[in-house]
Design an enzyme around this catalytic site. Structure first.
Site, PDB file in Angstrom:
ATOM      1  N   SER A   1      35.839 -20.739  28.050  1.00  0.00           N
ATOM      2  CA  SER A   1      35.249 -22.043  28.369  1.00  0.00           C
ATOM      3  C   SER A   1      35.292 -22.944  27.127  1.00  0.00           C
ATOM      4  O   SER A   1      36.363 -23.104  26.538  1.00  0.00           O
ATOM      5  CB  SER A   1      33.823 -21.823  28.887  1.00  0.00           C
ATOM      6  OG  SER A   1      33.310 -22.976  29.477  1.00  0.00           O
TER       7      SER A   1
ATOM      8  N   ASP B   1      37.235 -19.886  39.961  1.00  0.00           N
ATOM      9  CA  ASP B   1      36.623 -20.783  38.976  1.00  0.00           C
ATOM     10  C   ASP B   1      37.031 -22.216  39.325  1.00  0.00           C
ATOM     11  O   ASP B   1      38.203 -22.574  39.220  1.00  0.00           O
ATOM     12  CB  ASP B   1      37.121 -20.397  37.581  1.00  0.00           C
ATOM     13  CG  ASP B   1      36.496 -21.239  36.471  1.00  0.00           C
ATOM     14  OD1 ASP B   1      35.807 -22.231  36.778  1.00  0.00           O
ATOM     15  OD2 ASP B   1      36.698 -20.899  35.297  1.00  0.00           O
TER      16      ASP B   1
ATOM     17  N   HIS C   1      33.368 -19.546  37.542  1.00  0.00           N
ATOM     18  CA  HIS C   1      33.533 -19.693  36.089  1.00  0.00           C
ATOM     19  C   HIS C   1      32.818 -18.574  35.331  1.00  0.00           C
ATOM     20  O   HIS C   1      33.274 -18.130  34.273  1.00  0.00           O
ATOM     21  CB  HIS C   1      33.002 -21.062  35.662  1.00  0.00           C
ATOM     22  CG  HIS C   1      33.275 -21.403  34.234  1.00  0.00           C
ATOM     23  ND1 HIS C   1      34.547 -21.403  33.698  1.00  0.00           N
ATOM     24  CD2 HIS C   1      32.436 -21.743  33.203  1.00  0.00           C
ATOM     25  CE1 HIS C   1      34.483 -21.748  32.405  1.00  0.00           C
ATOM     26  NE2 HIS C   1      33.221 -21.955  32.090  1.00  0.00           N
TER      27      HIS C   1
END
Lengths: 380, 380
Positions: A154, A321, A354
């Site tokens: 991320s 995600d 995610h």
């Protein structure tokens, strides 16, 4: 604590830096602290060091336990430890709290030495490039000229990516997980909602809540709730909660108190987070996400950005995600290919959205283990 | 106003009902008003009436203008008018504000005749089934025994669906657009965030904000921002805003004032909405969405629910709608097929996400026009 494959008890350390750090925003930090942890041993040749970069709400405590009584290990304990994908029998792993954080590194909750007061909302808006510079200073302090690998998921993946462009000679491998070359408008929008939730809380006090002995808990909880929902996939939420009701049934409820499990779960998550995290840091971290753009200094062309790199790359994404979708990871991969850089790409089937990048998904762990095994064969 | 294909100037009417309405929650409304508009003429046989059901923040003003000076027509003016898909040269169209609304029908902003005070947060939690009952009362008042069609998108689609089960003899066709047989956990979660945003605004005053002469504007704006982002697709936002910055550039900005276009847009939308909509109504409408479950009275089996229906169905979804995804519309379609009901299904390619159901997308308008043409051939 659980002993199994754990790095065991770890102690955070603090590195103080006196040399001024010029920031991308034009301001300068004259001094700063970075709190960090290390796992495993640095070898004599100093070729086995791995840097872990954390995401939005992360920190330095990535593996092991701070005490015998701690029940939850560090945030990436599934991946870091003896025999684990990031094998501490092989690698020397460094994990820090980023500048602007609220877990010990200099940030809004620190005292500004020039005023003797809390930095609060006046802490400069650090960006990913600044974090990379501060991490390079930490590498210098630890005597690490070249990282075997820089790894992050991320926002952490953005730091790994930025390392490859900013210090091409200082890392051999770059692992970019569930990330993107820049945020989409939708992602910026969700971040803006989170910031608005915090800033419109009357207890925010324009960021000076600590001096007022208060906390924008409601706003921070709301911000976390928005984040939480968007980090999970629709399927993951359906599997976890469905339409389960906390008690009774919709049909036989006379008043308005029907409550779905997902509602109380979200409220609990939000409320927990709001006591553990700093609101100014949350705003700062989301801004750093928004501003990141790997191609900004290259006329908007990521291929030109990656053409300057020297590392080998692994890019990983997760099928469900939707905030950092596989499409965004394929963009990174395609730009690297176009730049003639060595890159492997793995798209992992996972229901967790995610959040999958933090989960012990067998194929994901296998990919990391295989890739890090290859790095060890190459370098060690 | 623009005259082109418009129903022109329209005037809302109010129907007052004295007969008590028993609600699903167990409470009773002893009297209530419904505000509505009609477009076109009811034929002598009363076979050409169409009911339009509105969505979360909708109202009775679906087509035309309230005055010569009005610049924006009703919310579904693209579809309703002479020569348009819902052709007012052919059909008599009825559009109302639902019970619990804030545009003239009895709701939280009305006076409770039993107390002489504002209903406010004490207005009963009406459900989709209650709306259908109140709409049936309006049909009786207008002398309409059988609707040629009941049509709705999103929450409006749930009402159309409920009509087919609750009054199987009173509609010939049922058009369910961008809807679902129940909300997913993710959808409930987004609604809960919206409610939390409103309820944690200190100006909410436990729902009694009007008596306090205030308004939870910040909370309502936040709720709208969450809704707005989730009604658009990632692609739609990318096309509309990209990463455009309001002024200057990220790279040369010294302070923290960098602002993306999408941020100011969202804030504007939120702020506009917060002055035009009632917070208690917003909470009530999201609850009605959460509670809807077409199969609840049929042991959770939608096939059993639809087996009781007599209408013919059109189900429409949009490719990038992720809050009411095509998968959810296919579930409706498959349940109708399993129940041996006549159903057509159209999945429209559209970049606009959930909002697509309000947009003039050519293939969508074509599908509606063709289907409503077929209804006219069948009934008129």
């Amino acid at each position: 604590m659980s002993e199994h494959n754990s790095v065991g008890i770890v102690s955070p350390q603090t590195a103080h830096f006196d040399a001024p750090l010029a920031l991308a925003c034009g301001k300068t930090l004259n001094e700063f602290d970075l709190v960090y942890e290390t796992y495993g041993e640095l070898n004599a040749e100093k070729t086995n060091a791995i840097l872990i970069c954390h995401a939005l709400s992360g920190h330095h405590h990535a593996a092991g336990y701070h005490s015998e009584s701690e029940t939850k290990p560090g945030w990436w304990d599934t991946c870091i430890g003896p025999g684990k994908p990031i094998d501490t029998n092989v690698y020397f792993v460094v994990s820090l709290n980023n500048l602007g954080g609220c877990h010990g590194s200099t940030g809004p909750t620190s005292i500004n030495p020039e005023t003797g007061k809390l930095w609060g909302p006046d802490f400069p808006q650090v960006r990913v490039a600044d974090w990379v510079n501060s991490q390079a200073a930490l590498a210098d302090r630890l005597g690490i000229d070249i990282w075997a690998a820089v790894i992050g998921g991320s926002l952490g993946g953005m730091q790994a990516m930025q390392w490859s462009v900013q210090y091409p000679e200082r890392l051999k491998y770059c692992l970019i997980i569930a990330s993107a070359m820049d945020l989409s408008a939708q992602n910026i929008a969700f971040n803006e909602i989170a910031r608005q939730a915090i800033q419109s809380d009357p207890n925010f006090c324009a960021g000076h809540y600590r001096e007022q002995d208060t906390n924008p808990s409601q706003g921070l909880a709301l911000a976390r709730m928005v984040g939480h929902v968007t980090y999970l996939s629709d399927d993951a939420m359906a599997n976890k909660f469905g339409r389960d009701i906390r008690s009774g049934s919709i049909e036989h409820n006379i008043d308005q108190e029907v409550e779905f499990q997902v509602e109380s779960y979200l409220r609990y998550q939000g409320s927990q987070f709001s006591t553990a995290f700093d609101a100014n840091t949350y705003i700062l971290m989301t801004r750093a996400l928004d501003y990141f753009d790997i191609a900004a200094d290259f006329n908007g062309d990521p291929v030109k950005a990656f053409a300057t790199t020297k590392a080998q790359f692994l890019v990983v994404s997760f099928s469900t995600d939707w905030r950092f979708s596989p499409r965004r990871s394929r963009e990174i991969t395609n730009a690297l290919i176009a730049a003639n850089r060595p890159v492997s790409y793995a798209e992992i089937e996972a229901a967790e959205g995610h959040d999958a990048f933090l989960m012990p998904i067998p194929r994901y762990l296998d990919v990391l283990k295989a890739y890090l095994g290859r790095i060890a064969e190459d370098l060690l």
